[in-house]
Design an enzyme around this catalytic site. Structure first.
Site: not given
Length: 257
Positions: A25, A46, A69, A96, A160, A195
């Site tokens: 996605r 994914d 994973d 990504n 992050y 998004t």
């Protein structure tokens, strides 16, 4: 004789094989779809295989979906080996996949730390390791998805920001090490991208505030980032490596108030 018919041109990635992680996605899916539209054979990776397979079916053009994973070195290597066996080589890797948790310093737990660094940094290292045996002697391209958060401070985003700053450093070092093999390694550092998930998290006031801080007067769209990923994967950026490309509408050059 000129028939007046438009000539068919090959896509920018015609004949290339690309792996995109976190591709079921959002940004990963948009990059995978653009690569496929530009002629690449694409493997979407994914966490859940059925997520990846559903996205691959939607994209079409021969795309395949694989489950892994990315923080699990063995699982990611197996998925990448399977893609290489299906397509015969790997020319492009897009790292990504990311797992996010925005927490104040006091609220960061060992589990949050391990998961975020395992996916956000470990997944890149394991992905690069896994594709190297499958990249042709002519070289390849690796595109890591970073963030402007790695350059700008924000309360609640310590971990992050640290991971995304690490992506920049990892990219620079990998480009030096892999350059002699004609493998280019670059990163993309987006600012906030509009998004559906971002729109759901931000209040209308917060959304407008971020728009107001951006010199171009809007937030980034998924296609802005996907187009940058296409450029970094293709021949037009053939002498570009070790760079972290800010796709931020000029946000990084503003004085924040």
């Amino acid at each position: 004789m000129d028939t007046g018919l438009a000539k068919q041109t090959a896509g920018e990635l015609e004949g290339k094989v690309a792996i995109v992680t976190g591709a079921s996605r959002g940004l990963g899916k948009a990059i995978a779809a653009l690569y496929a539209a530009e002629g690449a054979h694409v493997a979407l990776v994914d966490l859940k295989q059925h997520w990846a397979e559903a996205a691959a079916t939607e994209i079409g053009n021969g795309a395949i979906g694989l489950g892994a994973d990315v923080s699990d070195r063995a699982a990611l290597t197996a998925a990448i080996d399977e893609a290489a066996a299906r397509f015969g080589k790997i020319d492009v890797l897009v790292n990504n996949a990311m797992w996010n948790s925005y927490d104040l310093i006091a609220d960061i737990t060992p589990e949050i730390f391990a998961r975020m660094t395992g996916v956000g940094l470990g997944g890149i290292v394991w992905g690069i390791q896994a594709v190297l045996p499958h990249m042709p002697e002519s070289g390849g391209a690796i595109v890591n998805i970073g963030s402007m958060a790695g350059r700008l401070g924000s309360a609640g985003a310590l971990l992050y920001a640290a991971v995304k700053a690490g992506v920049d450093g990892l990219t620079r070092s990998a480009s030096v090490e892999l350059g002699p093999r004609s493998i280019r390694v670059n990163a993309i550092a987006p600012s906030t991208v509009a998004t559906e998930g971002v729109k759901a998290i931000l209040t209308p006031e917060q959304f407008e505030s971020r728009v107001g801080q951006t010199p171009l007067g809007r937030l980034g769209e998924i296609d802005d980032i996907a187009q940058a990923a296409l450029w970094l994967a293709g021949a037009r950026s053939g002498f570009v490596t070790g760079q972290s490309l800010a796709v931020d509408g000029g946000l990084g050059h503003t004085l924040r108030r």
